[in-house]
Scaffold this motif. Structure first.
Motif, PDB file in Angstrom:
ATOM      1  N   ASP A 120      -1.868   9.773  -2.305  1.00 24.83           N
ATOM      2  CA  ASP A 120      -3.302  10.093  -2.383  1.00 24.83           C
ATOM      3  C   ASP A 120      -3.628  10.845  -3.681  1.00 24.83           C
ATOM      4  O   ASP A 120      -4.672  10.619  -4.297  1.00 24.83           O
ATOM      5  CB  ASP A 120      -3.727  10.963  -1.194  1.00 24.83           C
ATOM      6  CG  ASP A 120      -3.672  10.207   0.133  1.00 24.83           C
ATOM      7  OD1 ASP A 120      -3.380   8.999   0.117  1.00 24.83           O
ATOM      8  OD2 ASP A 120      -3.919  10.843   1.170  1.00 24.83           O
ATOM      9  N   GLY A 123      -3.646   8.501  -6.449  1.00 27.10           N
ATOM     10  CA  GLY A 123      -4.898   7.737  -6.368  1.00 27.10           C
ATOM     11  C   GLY A 123      -6.076   8.539  -6.914  1.00 27.10           C
ATOM     12  O   GLY A 123      -6.964   7.991  -7.563  1.00 27.10           O
ATOM     13  N   ARG A 126      -5.945   8.451 -10.584  1.00 30.98           N
ATOM     14  CA  ARG A 126      -6.373   7.113 -11.038  1.00 30.98           C
ATOM     15  C   ARG A 126      -7.905   7.007 -11.022  1.00 30.98           C
ATOM     16  O   ARG A 126      -8.508   6.400 -11.910  1.00 30.98           O
ATOM     17  CB  ARG A 126      -5.809   6.066 -10.087  1.00 30.98           C
ATOM     18  CG  ARG A 126      -4.856   5.037 -10.576  1.00 30.98           C
ATOM     19  CD  ARG A 126      -5.073   4.463 -11.928  1.00 30.98           C
ATOM     20  NE  ARG A 126      -5.813   3.225 -11.918  1.00 30.98           N
ATOM     21  CZ  ARG A 126      -6.552   2.779 -12.909  1.00 30.98           C
ATOM     22  NH1 ARG A 126      -6.665   3.472 -14.029  1.00 30.98           N
ATOM     23  NH2 ARG A 126      -7.182   1.645 -12.835  1.00 30.98           N
ATOM     24  N   SER A 172      -8.456  12.107  -1.798  1.00 32.46           N
ATOM     25  CA  SER A 172      -8.828  10.799  -2.342  1.00 32.46           C
ATOM     26  C   SER A 172     -10.296  10.505  -2.116  1.00 32.46           C
ATOM     27  O   SER A 172     -10.943   9.919  -2.994  1.00 32.46           O
ATOM     28  CB  SER A 172      -7.923   9.670  -1.853  1.00 32.46           C
ATOM     29  OG  SER A 172      -7.629   9.790  -0.520  1.00 32.46           O
ATOM     30  N   ARG A 176     -12.843   9.834  -5.216  1.00 28.13           N
ATOM     31  CA  ARG A 176     -13.537   8.551  -5.384  1.00 28.13           C
ATOM     32  C   ARG A 176     -15.048   8.730  -5.382  1.00 28.13           C
ATOM     33  O   ARG A 176     -15.775   7.840  -5.807  1.00 28.13           O
ATOM     34  CB  ARG A 176     -13.081   7.548  -4.330  1.00 28.13           C
ATOM     35  CG  ARG A 176     -13.777   7.649  -3.005  1.00 28.13           C
ATOM     36  CD  ARG A 176     -13.345   6.552  -2.052  1.00 28.13           C
ATOM     37  NE  ARG A 176     -14.078   6.715  -0.815  1.00 28.13           N
ATOM     38  CZ  ARG A 176     -13.690   6.247   0.351  1.00 28.13           C
ATOM     39  NH1 ARG A 176     -12.565   5.572   0.447  1.00 28.13           N
ATOM     40  NH2 ARG A 176     -14.420   6.414   1.433  1.00 28.13           N
ATOM     41  N   GLY A 461      -7.173  -1.224  -5.166  1.00 23.53           N
ATOM     42  CA  GLY A 461      -7.109   0.058  -5.866  1.00 23.53           C
ATOM     43  C   GLY A 461      -8.513   0.501  -6.190  1.00 23.53           C
ATOM     44  O   GLY A 461      -9.487  -0.048  -5.663  1.00 23.53           O
TER      45      GLY A 461
END
Ligand code: ADP
Length: 496
Positions: A120, A123, A126, A172, A176, A461
């Protein structure tokens, strides 16, 4: 910086970690709750409190929204896109450097196995990296109005965006939502779940270190009723991204409606995994196991309904049961294959579903009982559970359980599987396992879901838009579509 091993050893021996943030993060600094109140967060693996944090209310929300508004208007919306991108990129690097600490905190707070928490955190890094690169590619259109006119559009930031974050994927979900909002030029007030407040606070500290101006990201902690509700109802909020349960999402949408505030809702799911007879059997077994037992099934996109073709059914379900019984359960920091569920409330909900099923004569193939960390005898654990050959109208098939409970339905062929899959109030994701690619894509076209995974559950993703249909919500996060959620289009037409 302490290593992962040192942090794990410390957390396991002390039952907590030193230096956790205790206040809100408002205007670039830690601040105690205006009311002076605090509350406890629990380690689900021990069913015991491990840290305290600020119990916020409308007063703290007021301060956070005010700070965000000032930062938006005075600084962030006019910060050049490339400069915003550099800050987000630096944040991604800092998150990567701090992976061990962030992951250990996430595991303690949520109960998820450390390996999953590390995934996580990767992620989250990312997400910041992806949207860092997108900041200066956010460009509008020109419109062909003829030689006497000039028509073009701008993607303006919406303004101040609220993020309501759930307890199952704290860092995460925060990343996001926060990363694209900041990339678009919005300021943010985030409200993490009261069960898991810490990684959102740590993220805010890292963003400050990355150069984010004070006030652009604020985090208010506390309960949904005391801190979440005044935030989503605040007239100074221009956009709400909510991830959580359907019932709370409906309330959030109603509250936002009073101010005509836009919302993106990512709600529940009851996602089907279709396994056809011609599939790669091992890949399907691996996929179905991960789809339901990762994070102990507490994933809105968990594959909680296996729909398997009849000729494959018997041996496949037997293998699943054997694998489920072999899963090593334990405290999140002891590298288990499955951890506890997040709270005693959640444990009670899961047990209630199975108890009611048994009472109406449903046979539980494996699991179906509470248990504990074998090492300590503590924690909120539920055994990996499989219920075979369920009727399509059974409560276990229809309702989101949000725990390690897989139902099995038997399909005669692909068409029947499709009908069973779409027979749900939810439509978040769907999985398909088959060697026949034409069949897979025909199914993908007809499945009612925001995203379809073929031959690998959870494939994708940050690049891939994510969100639901029906009661799973609307709007999309992730991908470039997620960035556009935080923009409003301004069209300009001029006679020249
Ligand atoms: P759960 O029932 O599993 O705790 P919720 O959907 O209620 O899930 O919680 C998801 C997030 O929504 C949490 O951050 C929670 O504090 C928040 N929340 C709960 N109630 C409200 C509300 N009335 N308004 C805004 N946020 C809320």
């Amino acid at each position: 910086m302490q290593s992962k091993q040192e942090l794990v050893a410390l957390a396991l021996s002390a039952g907590t970690l030193p230096g956790l943030p205790q206040g809100h993060f408002i205007d670039g600094a830690s601040s105690t709750a205006a009311s002076g109140r605090s509350m406890e967060s629990f380690d689900p693996g021990r069913a015991a409190p491990f840290a305290v944090f600020a119990r916020g209310d409308a007063g703290d929300v007021e301060a956070a929204v005010g700070s965000a508004r000032r930062a938006f208007e005075q600084t962030w919306r006019d910060t050049p896109a490339a400069a915003r991108g550099r800050i987000l990129q630096r944040a991604a690097e800092l998150i990567r450097e701090e992976t061990a600490r962030l992951a250990v905190v996430e595991s303690l707070d949520s109960g998820k196995p450390l390996a999953e928490a590390e995934g996580d955190v990767r992620g989250a890094a990312r997400a910041f990296e992806y949207y860092a690169g997108a900041c200066d590619k956010l460009q509008g259109d020109t419109f062909p109005l003829g030689p006497d006119y000039l028509g073009y559009s701008l993607h303006e930031p919406v303004g101040v965006a609220a993020q309501i974050i759930p307890w199952n994927f704290p860092i995460s979900t925060a990343a996001r939502g926060i990363a694209p909002a900041l990339a678009a030029g919005c300021a943010v007030v985030a409200k993490p779940a009261e069960q898991t407040p810490f990684t959102a606070l740590l993220l805010a500290e890292l963003l400050k270190r990355a150069g984010l101006p004070d006030g652009v990201l604020n985090v208010v902690t506390g309960t949904g009723a005391e801190a979440g509700a005044p935030l989503v109802a605040h007239p100074g909020i221009d956009h709400v991204t909510f991830t959580g349960s359907v019932a709370t999402g409906i309330g959030v949408m109603k509250a936002a409606a009073d101010n005509v505030t836009r919302v993106v809702l990512e709600l529940g799911g009851k996602s089907p995994v279709i396994v056809l007879a011609d599939c790669d059997r091992k890949a399907a077994l691996d996929g179905v196991m991960g789809a339901i037992f990762e994070n102990a099934g507490q994933i809105c996109s968990a594959g909680s309904r296996l729909i398997v073709e009849r000729s494959l059914h018997d041996g496949f379900v037997e293998d699943l049961c054997r694998r489920a019984e072999a899963l090593r359960l334990g405290h999140a920091l002891r590298e288990p294959q499955m951890g506890p569920v997040n709270s005693d409330t959640q444990l009670g909900r899961i047990a209630g579903f199975i108890d009611r099923a048994r009472a109406r004569g449903v046979d539980v193939a494996t699991g179906g009982a509470e248990t504990a960390d074998p090492e300590s005898g503590q924690g909120w654990f539920y055994r990996p559970t499989i219920v075979d050959d369920c009727a399509p109208d059974d409560e276990l098939v229809r309702e989101e359980i949000f725990g390690p409970v897989l139902t099995v339905q038997i399909a005669e062929d692909a068409q029947h599987a499709l009908a069973l899959a779409n027979d749900s109030q939810y439509a978040l994701v769907a999985g398909v396992y088959t060697a026949d690619f034409a069949k897979a894509h025909r199914l993908a076209a007809r499945l009612d879901a925001g995203q379809v995974y073929i031959n690998e559950y959870f494939a994708g993703g940050i690049e891939v838009p994510f969100g639901g249909n029906k009661k799973s919500g609307f709007g999309r996060e992730k991908g470039l579509e997620g960035l556009l959620s935080y923009c409003r289009t301004k069209s300009i037409a001029a006679r020249i």
